[in-house]
Design an enzyme around this catalytic site. Structure first.
Site, PDB file in Angstrom:
ATOM      1  N   SER A  65       0.853  -1.189   0.000  1.00 51.22           N
ATOM      2  CA  SER A  65       0.000   0.000   0.000  1.00 51.22           C
ATOM      3  C   SER A  65       0.888   1.238   0.000  1.00 51.22           C
ATOM      4  CB  SER A  65      -0.878   0.022   1.253  1.00 51.22           C
ATOM      5  OG  SER A  65      -1.402   1.324   1.443  1.00 51.22           O
ATOM      6  N   ALA A 117     -10.607   8.250   9.598  1.00 50.07           N
ATOM      7  CA  ALA A 117     -11.236   9.549   9.835  1.00 50.07           C
ATOM      8  C   ALA A 117     -12.757   9.436   9.879  1.00 50.07           C
ATOM      9  CB  ALA A 117     -10.815  10.543   8.752  1.00 50.07           C
ATOM     10  N   ASP A 166     -21.369   0.756   5.072  1.00 43.07           N
ATOM     11  CA  ASP A 166     -20.189   1.313   4.414  1.00 43.07           C
ATOM     12  C   ASP A 166     -19.863   0.583   3.116  1.00 43.07           C
ATOM     13  OD1 ASP A 166     -20.225   2.763   6.716  1.00 43.07           O
ATOM     14  OD2 ASP A 166     -18.355   1.969   7.520  1.00 43.07           O
ATOM     15  N   TYR A 218     -18.020   0.149  20.243  1.00 43.80           N
ATOM     16  CA  TYR A 218     -18.922  -0.243  19.159  1.00 43.80           C
ATOM     17  C   TYR A 218     -19.603  -1.563  19.502  1.00 43.80           C
ATOM     18  CZ  TYR A 218     -20.379  -0.840  14.287  1.00 43.80           C
ATOM     19  OH  TYR A 218     -21.111  -0.991  13.138  1.00 43.80           O
TER      20      TYR A 218
HETATM   21  P1  ADP Z   1     -12.215   4.243   8.532  1.00 46.81           P
HETATM   22  O1  ADP Z   1     -12.860   3.112   7.822  1.00 46.81           O
HETATM   23  O2  ADP Z   1     -13.201   5.203   9.098  1.00 46.81           O
HETATM   24  O3  ADP Z   1     -11.188   4.959   7.707  1.00 46.81           O
HETATM   25  P2  ADP Z   1     -11.184   2.080  10.085  1.00 46.81           P
HETATM   26  O4  ADP Z   1     -10.461   2.019  11.370  1.00 46.81           O
HETATM   27  O5  ADP Z   1     -12.439   1.293   9.942  1.00 46.81           O
HETATM   28  O6  ADP Z   1     -11.449   3.629   9.781  1.00 46.81           O
HETATM   29  O7  ADP Z   1     -10.236   1.623   8.911  1.00 46.81           O
HETATM   30  C1  ADP Z   1      -8.950   2.169   8.773  1.00 46.81           C
HETATM   31  C2  ADP Z   1      -7.957   1.057   8.580  1.00 46.81           C
HETATM   32  O8  ADP Z   1      -8.136   0.456   7.274  1.00 46.81           O
HETATM   33  C3  ADP Z   1      -6.528   1.537   8.565  1.00 46.81           C
HETATM   34  O9  ADP Z   1      -6.006   1.636   9.869  1.00 46.81           O
HETATM   35  C4  ADP Z   1      -5.836   0.460   7.754  1.00 46.81           C
HETATM   36  O10 ADP Z   1      -5.608  -0.686   8.551  1.00 46.81           O
HETATM   37  C5  ADP Z   1      -6.905   0.083   6.733  1.00 46.81           C
HETATM   38  N1  ADP Z   1      -6.726   0.823   5.457  1.00 46.81           N
HETATM   39  C6  ADP Z   1      -7.663   1.545   4.816  1.00 46.81           C
HETATM   40  N2  ADP Z   1      -7.171   2.074   3.667  1.00 46.81           N
HETATM   41  C7  ADP Z   1      -5.892   1.668   3.582  1.00 46.81           C
HETATM   42  C8  ADP Z   1      -4.840   1.882   2.624  1.00 46.81           C
HETATM   43  N3  ADP Z   1      -5.007   2.625   1.547  1.00 46.81           N
HETATM   44  N4  ADP Z   1      -3.639   1.294   2.886  1.00 46.81           N
HETATM   45  C9  ADP Z   1      -3.443   0.556   3.982  1.00 46.81           C
HETATM   46  N5  ADP Z   1      -4.399   0.326   4.896  1.00 46.81           N
HETATM   47  C10 ADP Z   1      -5.602   0.857   4.725  1.00 46.81           C
HETATM   48 MG    MG Z   2     -14.086   1.587   8.727  1.00 46.01          MG
END
Ligand code: ADP
Ligand code: MG
Length: 375
Positions: A65, A117, A166, A218
């Site tokens: 990533s 976020a 989502d 949650y």
């Molecule tokens: P949200 O869905 O609101 O952004 P979450 O805690 O549910 O918050 O998801 C965030 C997590 O998803 C990150 O901490 C990571 O583990 C994973 N994630 C999402 N997008 C990426 C990305 N582009 N690269 C790596 N990990 C990602």
């Molecule tokens: Mg999420």
């Protein structure tokens, strides 16, 4: 060639077989009710996660990533199981597992949805990978099925008991509309959401706060709902009315009562919001958004000081409505603001954060955008 394809080539030395993208989301109204078979009204934001994938002849999954320094992780196909520990790559492995893919793969991800976020970067990641794999392996899953498979990845593989909203909106949203989603059967209706031509903007405020409670909090809320459902002997909170709830108030705990009251009133607010939007009555929509925040703050108790500060400052600056979005305990809020007031509203929110000693918030705006697609 698109940029994700170029990134793939740089990482793996050849071109990918398929590229896909999927957006993050903002939920206008209908929070914490997707797991109660409720109705929700989210829309897809412009920011997407992009993924490029190639099939290989070996038995290894390689994943990188851009948001994780593009470092390539290698996982043997035979090791893929919810028991396998790991980090962010579990969102991707979960989808591979959930879709039953048994081929070696090379994968690169680039996510423009801010991580953690409350804008659902996790579902964007799952939906982009699922969309690519569904096409690459000609699996033929329809969008509701893909949404359920992505949810299974997050619930069972990642271990996060999220609802179905989502993933559904990331896969099924349409440009210019909010998506009225029935979380029981995943049927949808597009509700035109054209703030711009009414001189309005939907401001997204990332509080940059992340309170540790997220996962446990949650699960605790979901458990409360399950207890009330069992107590009333109904299938889900969707089948509960305020009259029924009040008639048994003495038989449940005060906490169960207020959790259930949030679910019942929030489902009603979503339906009222659809009526308001169909009449372009944004003042009414604003009131419903405010009521949703009050319910999340006082009854469901999933807000936090930073979210309340953002909401209060936005309303003090003249917003028609503002509320926290997502799971809560941090993340983002939204505010429905007159376009000419957006700059001042941001300043007011920034000032309020500074005064309270909070980290500076980040701002985004987005029009309702298209769901996942093959690039
Ligand atoms: P949200 O869905 O609101 O952004 P979450 O805690 O549910 O918050 O998801 C965030 C997590 O998803 C990150 O901490 C990571 O583990 C994973 N994630 C999402 N997008 C990426 C990305 N582009 N690269 C790596 N990990 C990602
Ligand atoms: Mg999420």
């Amino acid at each position: 060639m698109n940029s994700i394809s170029t990134l793939f080539e740089k990482t793996y030395g050849h071109s990918p077989d398929i590229c896909a993208s999927a957006p993050g989301r903002v939920n206008l109204i209908g929070e914490h009710i997707d797991y109660s078979e409720g109705f929700v009204l989210p829309f897809a934001i412009n920011d997407c996660t992009e993924v490029a994938i190639a099939r290989t002849n070996d038995t290894v999954i390689k994943i990188a990533s851009v948001q994780r320094k593009s470092e390539v992780l290698s996982i043997a196909l035979s090791d893929i199981s919810p028991a396998l520990t790991g980090d962010w790559e579990r969102y991707v492995l979960g989808v591979i597992w959930s879709l039953g893919i048994t081929s070696g793969l090379e994968i690169i991800v680039d996510g423009k949805v801010p991580l953690g976020a409350g804008l659902s970067s996790s579902a964007a990641l799952e939906a982009s990978v699922a969309t690519a794999l569904n096409s690459l392996f000609s699996l033929g899953h329809d969008l509701p099925t893909l949404a359920r498979l992505c949810q299974r990845a997050e619930n069972v593989y990642v271990g996060m008991p999220c609802g179905i909203m989502d993933q559904s909106v990331s896969l099924m949203a349409n440009k210019g509309s909010a998506l009225l989603l029935d979380c029981r059967d995943l049927t949808t209706r597009n509700i035109a959401f054209d703030v711009a031509s009414h001189g309005l903007e939907l401001l997204i405020i990332d509080t940059q706060a992340h309170h540790e409670l997220v996962d446990g909090g949650y699960a605790e809320r979901r458990a409360s709902c399950d207890e009330v459902v069992a107590q009333f002997n109904i299938i889900s909170m969707r089948h509960l009315t305020m009259a029924q709830l009040d008639s048994k108030k003495a038989e449940i705990s005060p906490t169960q009562y207020i959790r259930a009251r949030h679910a019942v009133t929030e489902i009603a607010r979503v339906m009222d919001a659809v009526v308001a939007l169909e009449k372009s009555d944004f003042a009414e929509l604003g009131k419903l958004i405010n009521a949703s925040h009050a319910s999340l703050r006082d009854d469901y108790t999933v807000s936090c000081p930073e979210l309340d500060c953002a909401v209060d400052a936005a309303i003090a600056a003249g917003a028609l409505g503002a509320r926290m979005v997502g799971g809560g305990f941090g993340g983002s809020a939204i505010a429905l603001v007159k376009a000419e007031n957006v700059a001042d509203t941001k300043i007011e929110i920034q000032r309020a954060f500074e005064k309270a000693g909070y980290k500076a918030p980040r701002f985004f705006t987005s029009l309702p955008s298209q769901g996942a697609r093959i690039l």
